[in-house]
Scaffold this active site. Structure first.
Site, PDB file in Angstrom:
ATOM      1  N   ASN A 105       0.840  -1.155   0.112  1.00 43.12           N
ATOM      2  CA  ASN A 105       0.078   0.147  -0.060  1.00 43.12           C
ATOM      3  C   ASN A 105       0.975   1.331   0.075  1.00 43.12           C
ATOM      4  OD1 ASN A 105      -2.480   1.487   0.452  1.00 43.12           O
ATOM      5  ND2 ASN A 105      -1.528   2.070   2.385  1.00 43.12           N
ATOM      6  N   HIS A 106       1.920   1.035   0.705  1.00 40.07           N
ATOM      7  CA  HIS A 106       3.045   2.485   0.794  1.00 40.07           C
ATOM      8  C   HIS A 106       4.233   2.160   1.150  1.00 40.07           C
ATOM      9  CE1 HIS A 106       1.290   0.797   4.925  1.00 40.07           C
ATOM     10  NE2 HIS A 106       2.880   0.964   5.170  1.00 40.07           N
ATOM     11  N   GLU A 137      -8.715   4.164   0.360  1.00 42.06           N
ATOM     12  CA  GLU A 137      -7.843   3.600  -0.710  1.00 42.06           C
ATOM     13  C   GLU A 137      -6.879   4.731  -1.238  1.00 42.06           C
ATOM     14  OE1 GLU A 137     -10.219   1.649  -3.941  1.00 42.06           O
ATOM     15  OE2 GLU A 137     -10.918   0.308  -2.129  1.00 42.06           O
ATOM     16  N   ASP A 158       0.013  -6.737   4.215  1.00 34.94           N
ATOM     17  CA  ASP A 158      -0.339  -5.546   5.214  1.00 34.94           C
ATOM     18  C   ASP A 158      -1.539  -4.581   4.644  1.00 34.94           C
ATOM     19  OD1 ASP A 158       0.628  -4.042   7.742  1.00 34.94           O
ATOM     20  OD2 ASP A 158       1.013  -2.544   6.372  1.00 34.94           O
ATOM     21  N   LYS A 174      -7.063  -3.282   3.156  1.00 37.49           N
ATOM     22  CA  LYS A 174      -8.375  -2.485   2.878  1.00 37.49           C
ATOM     23  C   LYS A 174      -8.054  -1.113   2.214  1.00 37.49           C
ATOM     24  CE  LYS A 174      -9.459  -0.447   7.395  1.00 37.49           C
ATOM     25  NZ  LYS A 174     -10.109  -0.364   8.521  1.00 37.49           N
ATOM     26  N   GLU A 203      -4.460  -8.442   5.834  1.00 35.54           N
ATOM     27  CA  GLU A 203      -4.982  -7.719   7.091  1.00 35.54           C
ATOM     28  C   GLU A 203      -5.948  -6.858   6.494  1.00 35.54           C
ATOM     29  OE1 GLU A 203      -3.368  -4.636  10.197  1.00 35.54           O
ATOM     30  OE2 GLU A 203      -2.888  -4.378   8.129  1.00 35.54           O
TER      31      GLU A 203
HETATM   32  C1  ABC Z   1       3.546   4.522  14.607  1.00 36.51           C
HETATM   33  C2  ABC Z   1       3.801   4.572  16.209  1.00 36.51           C
HETATM   34  C3  ABC Z   1       2.430   4.793  16.670  1.00 36.51           C
HETATM   35  C4  ABC Z   1       2.173   5.880  16.210  1.00 36.51           C
HETATM   36  C5  ABC Z   1       1.691   6.055  14.804  1.00 36.51           C
HETATM   37  C6  ABC Z   1       1.107   7.258  14.117  1.00 36.51           C
HETATM   38  O1  ABC Z   1       2.867   5.589  13.958  1.00 36.51           O
HETATM   39  O2  ABC Z   1       4.680   3.436  16.479  1.00 36.51           O
HETATM   40  O3  ABC Z   1       2.649   4.859  18.131  1.00 36.51           O
HETATM   41  O4  ABC Z   1       0.627   6.066  16.958  1.00 36.51           O
HETATM   42  C7  ABC Z   1       3.586   0.316  11.205  1.00 36.51           C
HETATM   43  C8  ABC Z   1       4.234   0.299  12.792  1.00 36.51           C
HETATM   44  C9  ABC Z   1       3.543   1.186  13.656  1.00 36.51           C
HETATM   45  C10 ABC Z   1       3.399   2.422  13.307  1.00 36.51           C
HETATM   46  C11 ABC Z   1       2.619   2.558  11.883  1.00 36.51           C
HETATM   47  C12 ABC Z   1       2.450   4.163  11.540  1.00 36.51           C
HETATM   48  O5  ABC Z   1       3.400   1.907  11.098  1.00 36.51           O
HETATM   49  O6  ABC Z   1       4.288  -1.027  12.980  1.00 36.51           O
HETATM   50  O7  ABC Z   1       4.557   1.213  14.910  1.00 36.51           O
HETATM   51  O8  ABC Z   1       2.930   3.370  14.095  1.00 36.51           O
HETATM   52  O9  ABC Z   1       3.692   4.575  11.050  1.00 36.51           O
HETATM   53  C13 ABC Z   1      -0.690  -2.630   9.874  1.00 36.51           C
HETATM   54  C14 ABC Z   1       0.333  -3.292  10.550  1.00 36.51           C
HETATM   55  C15 ABC Z   1       1.265  -2.118  11.534  1.00 36.51           C
HETATM   56  C16 ABC Z   1       1.607  -1.159  10.736  1.00 36.51           C
HETATM   57  C17 ABC Z   1       0.754  -0.849   9.417  1.00 36.51           C
HETATM   58  C18 ABC Z   1       1.424   0.199   8.453  1.00 36.51           C
HETATM   59  C19 ABC Z   1      -0.190  -1.270   9.269  1.00 36.51           C
HETATM   60  O10 ABC Z   1      -0.027  -4.307  11.185  1.00 36.51           O
HETATM   61  O11 ABC Z   1       2.092  -2.759  12.373  1.00 36.51           O
HETATM   62  O12 ABC Z   1       2.168  -0.164  11.459  1.00 36.51           O
HETATM   63  O13 ABC Z   1       2.145  -0.335   7.707  1.00 36.51           O
HETATM   64  C20 ABC Z   1      -4.913   0.579  11.063  1.00 36.51           C
HETATM   65  C21 ABC Z   1      -4.660  -0.071   9.930  1.00 36.51           C
HETATM   66  C22 ABC Z   1      -4.048  -1.293   9.963  1.00 36.51           C
HETATM   67  C23 ABC Z   1      -2.604  -1.185  10.926  1.00 36.51           C
HETATM   68  C24 ABC Z   1      -2.996  -0.470  12.404  1.00 36.51           C
HETATM   69  C25 ABC Z   1      -1.978  -0.384  13.051  1.00 36.51           C
HETATM   70  O14 ABC Z   1      -3.711   0.531  11.982  1.00 36.51           O
HETATM   71  O15 ABC Z   1      -5.879  -0.664   9.141  1.00 36.51           O
HETATM   72  O16 ABC Z   1      -3.249  -1.758   8.641  1.00 36.51           O
HETATM   73  N1  ABC Z   1      -1.964  -2.360  11.043  1.00 36.51           N
HETATM   74  C26 ABC Z   1      -9.830   1.096  12.902  1.00 36.51           C
HETATM   75  C27 ABC Z   1      -9.593   1.705  11.639  1.00 36.51           C
HETATM   76  C28 ABC Z   1      -8.341   0.589  11.087  1.00 36.51           C
HETATM   77  C29 ABC Z   1      -7.283   0.795  12.149  1.00 36.51           C
HETATM   78  C30 ABC Z   1      -7.626   0.795  13.507  1.00 36.51           C
HETATM   79  C31 ABC Z   1      -6.517   1.261  14.483  1.00 36.51           C
HETATM   80  O17 ABC Z   1      -8.678   1.691  13.881  1.00 36.51           O
HETATM   81  O18 ABC Z   1     -10.601   0.946  10.870  1.00 36.51           O
HETATM   82  O19 ABC Z   1      -8.153   0.559   9.992  1.00 36.51           O
HETATM   83  O20 ABC Z   1      -6.054   0.243  11.751  1.00 36.51           O
HETATM   84  O21 ABC Z   1      -6.112   2.575  14.143  1.00 36.51           O
HETATM   85  C32 ABC Z   1     -13.536  -2.126  14.858  1.00 36.51           C
HETATM   86  C33 ABC Z   1     -13.616  -1.624  13.560  1.00 36.51           C
HETATM   87  C34 ABC Z   1     -12.344  -1.279  12.984  1.00 36.51           C
HETATM   88  C35 ABC Z   1     -11.542  -0.148  13.961  1.00 36.51           C
HETATM   89  C36 ABC Z   1     -11.317  -1.001  15.209  1.00 36.51           C
HETATM   90  C37 ABC Z   1     -10.515  -0.172  16.243  1.00 36.51           C
HETATM   91  O22 ABC Z   1     -12.661  -1.404  15.687  1.00 36.51           O
HETATM   92  O23 ABC Z   1     -14.554  -2.342  12.827  1.00 36.51           O
HETATM   93  O24 ABC Z   1     -12.585  -0.680  11.839  1.00 36.51           O
HETATM   94  O25 ABC Z   1     -10.076   0.031  13.332  1.00 36.51           O
HETATM   95  O26 ABC Z   1     -14.455  -2.466  15.506  1.00 36.51           O
HETATM   96 CA    CA Z   2      -3.893   3.157  -0.832  1.00 34.94          CA
END
Ligand code: ABC
Ligand code: CA
Length: 481
Positions: A121-122, A162, A206, A209, A230
Site C-alpha cells: 500500500n505504501h 484507498e 499489510d 483494505k 490484513e
Molecule cells: C507509529 C507509532 C505509533 C503511532 C503511529 C502514528 O505511528 O509506533 O505509536 O501512533 C506500522 C508500525 C507502527 C507505526 C505505523 C505507522 O506503521 O508497526 O508502529 O505506528 O507509522 C498494519 C500493521 C502495523 C503497521 C501498519 C502500517 C499497518 O500491522 O504494524 O504499523 O504499515 C490501522 C490499519 C492497519 C494497521 C493498524 C496499526 O492501524 O488499518 O492496517 N496495521 C480502526 C480502523 C483501522 C485501524 C484501527 C487502528 O482503527 O478502521 O483501519 O487500523 O487504528 C473495529 C472496527 C475497525 C476499527 C477498530 C478499532 O474497531 O471495525 O474498523 O479499526 O470495531
Molecule cells: Ca492506498
C-alpha cells in the site's frame, strides 16, 4: 505452498527484531518505548526453532524483509519493517540474503513453512509529505507512481481510504497508485521474484483494505502461494469480501467476538454464539481465515486482565476455532504489553521458558488439533457449532466422530466457583462406553450408558475433550495413563 497445504497449519508470529538474537542472549536489553533495534535476526530464529516447533507450530510469520527508513524518526527506527523504501534490498539489521535463505531451508528441513509479511500500500518517509524524495525509492522512484498526499478523514468512504495516505505529518506513508497497471505489474514482478528467491510458502499482506480490490487478484496470482490479508475490521462481510481475491484474511471479526466474550465484566457468550452462527456463511472459505487473539497492533490479553484462566480460554479459542490459528510470540509467556509499542516485547527476556503454563497449553492444543486433522482432514472444514450454552459458558463441537474435539469455554475467571451441567453424548459425537480424554488436565472419563455427560468447570478453565482411542497413537498430546 498452496491454500490446501496451509489449511492444517498452525502459525507462530514473530517480529524478527524481537524474537531471537544471533547470540541467543536472554538478557540483552530491549526497551520497547525507545523504538530501537533490539538485535533479533534470522540466525537467531533458526537457533530457536525448537522452542517454536515443540509448541506444535508448523509455520512462522516474520516481519517485512525489505529495506526501510534507515534513520531514527519521531516514532523510533523502522525495526518493525513497515516503512519500506527499497523493495529490492533487504533490511540488513535482520541478516543477509544468505541468512534469510538459511532460515527458509531450516524451516523446510523441519517440515515447517515460512510466511513473510509484505506491504504494497505504501512506502515510508521521515519528514513532511512535501519533502519526500521519490527518486530515492526503488522501484517506485517517481512521484507519478503515487497518490497526492491527503489524510484519511472518513473511514466510511472507501475511495478516501484507498487513495489517501496513512501515517502522520512526521512519518507519512506515501501511498502507491495500486490501480495503475504499471504499478501493478511492478509489484507483481517483485513478489514473484521475492517468493522464488527465498522459497517463501505464504504471505501476510499489510493494510489490504487501503488498496483497491482488483489489485489483489493479480497480486495473488503473481505470488502463486497462500496469502492472508490484513483487513482491520470487525465487520465479517466487509473483511470476507477480500477473500474473493486473496486466499485468506486475518480473522479480525473473530478477534472482536472473543474480546467481547472475555474482556469485559459484562461479557456473555452471545458474541461467540453469533460468530458460530454467521461466520460460516459470510465467507468463501472460513476454514482458512487466520485466527488470533493477539498481535503486534493489539493490547495483549494480559494487559486487560491478569487472569490466567481467561488467557487460557483466549488461546484455546484461537487454536480450536475454524481457521488457521496464529499465536503472537509472547502470548505463551503471558506477556502483558498494552498497545504499540509496549506490546512488542523481546521474547528472549522470558528465557524461552518451556515450563510456563501457557506454553504447555499451546503445546497440547496444537497437538490435539494436528491429531484431529491427521485422522480426518475434514476436521478443517467442519464448522464449529454450539451444543450447550448459558450466559457465561459455551460448549462447541468441531469434527466428525473419531476426530471430534469438544471444547468448553467460559469467561468467569479463575476466582469463580465450580459449576456443572449436562451435555448429550450424541450431540458431542460420542458413543456410550467410549473413553474420552480431557487434554488440558490429562484426565479421562467413560461416557455413561444413558448418554448424559456431566461437565464440570473449575476456576473458569476451558476443557478440551478428545476420544482417548484417537489420542493414544500420539502420547505427546498429554501424558495420559
Ligand atoms: C507509529 C507509532 C505509533 C503511532 C503511529 C502514528 O505511528 O509506533 O505509536 O501512533 C506500522 C508500525 C507502527 C507505526 C505505523 C505507522 O506503521 O508497526 O508502529 O505506528 O507509522 C498494519 C500493521 C502495523 C503497521 C501498519 C502500517 C499497518 O500491522 O504494524 O504499523 O504499515 C490501522 C490499519 C492497519 C494497521 C493498524 C496499526 O492501524 O488499518 O492496517 N496495521 C480502526 C480502523 C483501522 C485501524 C484501527 C487502528 O482503527 O478502521 O483501519 O487500523 O487504528 C473495529 C472496527 C475497525 C476499527 C477498530 C478499532 O474497531 O471495525 O474498523 O479499526 O470495531
Ligand atoms: Ca492506498
Amino acid at each position: 505452498a498452496t491454500l490446501e497445504q496451509w489449511r492444517s497449519r498452525s502459525i507462530y508470529q514473530v517480529l524478527t527484531d524481537r524474537f531471537a538474537r544471533s547470540d541467543i542472549s536472554t538478557t540483552a536489553k530491549c526497551n520497547t518505548t525507545a523504538g530501537e533495534y533490539c538485535g533479533g535476526t534470522y540466525r537467531g530464529i533458526i537457533r530457536k526453532l525448537d522452542y517454536i516447533q515443540d509448541m506444535g507450530f508448523s509455520a512462522i510469520w516474520i516481519s517485512p524483509v525489505t529495506y526501510n527508513i534507515p534513520e531514527k524518526t519521531k516514532f523510533g527506527y523502522a525495526w518493525h519493517g513497515y516503512w519500506q523504501q527499497d523493495l529490492y534490498r533487504l533490511n540488513d539489521h535482520f541478516g543477509s540474503a544468505q541468512d534469510l535463505k538459511a532460515l527458509s531451508r531450516a524451516l523446510h528441513a523441519r517440515g515447517m513453512y515460512l510466511m513473510v509479511d509484505v506491504v504494497t500500500n505504501h512506502n515510508g518517509w521521515n519528514g513532511p509529505a512535501d519533502s519526500v524524495d521519490y527518486s530515492s525509492y526503488r522501484p517506485f522512484n517517481d512521484q507519478k507512481y503515487y497518490h497526492e498526499p491527503c489524510a484519511i478523514t472518513d473511514y466510511t468512504n472507501q475511495s478516501i481510504v484507498e487513495d489517501c495516505w496513512l501515517g502522520d505529518s512526521t512519518v507519512p506513508l506515501p501511498d502507491l497508485k495500486t490501480e495503475d497497471s504499471t504499478v501493478r505489474k511492478m509489484y507483481n514482478t517483485w513478489i514473484a521474484q521475492l517468493v522464488s528467491n527465498y522459497s517463501i510458502d505464504g504471505l501476510r499482506i499489510d493494510t489490504v483494505k487501503y488498496v483497491d480490490q482488483p489489485f489483489w487478484s493479480s497480486f495473488q496470482r503473481a505470488a502463486g502461494i497462500f496469502a492472508t490479508g490484513e483487513v482491520l475490521s470487525s465487520n465479517i462481510t466487509f473483511a470476507c469480501d477480500y477473500q474473493n481475491q486473496l486466499s485468506s484474511v486475518l480473522h479480525y471479526p473473530f478477534y472482536y467476538a472473543v474480546i467481547d466474550f472475555l474482556n469485559s465484566t459484562t461479557g456473555t457468550t452471545a458474541p461467540l454464539l453469533s460468530a458460530a452462527a454467521t461466520f460460516k456463511s459470510s465467507c468463501k472459505d472460513p476454514s482458512v481465515l487466520t485466527t488470533f487473539t493477539e498481535n503486534h497492533d493489539l493490547p495483549r490479553i494480559a494487559s486487560q486482565t491478569p487472569d490466567l484462566s481467561l488467557a487460557t480460554n483466549a488461546l484455546a479459542l484461537t487454536l480450536l476455532w475454524d481457521g488457521i490459528p496464529t499465536v503472537y510470540a509472547g502470548q505463551e509467556q503471558h506477556y502483558a504489553g498494552y498497545a504499540d509499542p509496549d506490546n512488542r516485547e523481546a521474547t528472549w527476556l522470558s528465557g524461552y521458558d518451556r515450563e510456563s503454563e501457557l506454553y504447555n497449553v499451546v503445546r497440547v492444543l496444537n497437538r490435539v488439533r494436528s491429531r484431529a486433522l491427521a485422522l480426518d482432514p475434514r476436521y478443517a472444514t467442519y464448522n464449529i457449532w454450539p451444543l450447550y450454552s448459558d450466559a457465561h459458558t459455551v460448549v462447541f463441537r468441531k469434527g466428525f466422530p473419531g476426530a471430534n474435539i469438544v471444547s468448553v469455554f467460559s469467561n468467569t475467571g479463575s476466582e469463580s466457583a465450580s459449576l456443572s451441567f449436562n451435555i448429550s453424548s450424541s450431540a458431542a459425537g460420542w458413543k456410550p462406553g467410549a473413553e474420552i480424554l480431557e487434554v488440558l488436565t490429562c484426565t479421562k472419563f467413560v461416557v455413561p450408558a444413558d448418554g448424559v455427560v456431566v461437565v464440570q468447570v473449575e476456576r473458569g478453565m476451558p476443557k478440551v475433550f478428545f476420544p482417548l482411542a484417537s489420542a493414544v497413537g500420539d502420547l505427546s498430546i498429554c501424558r495420559v495413563v
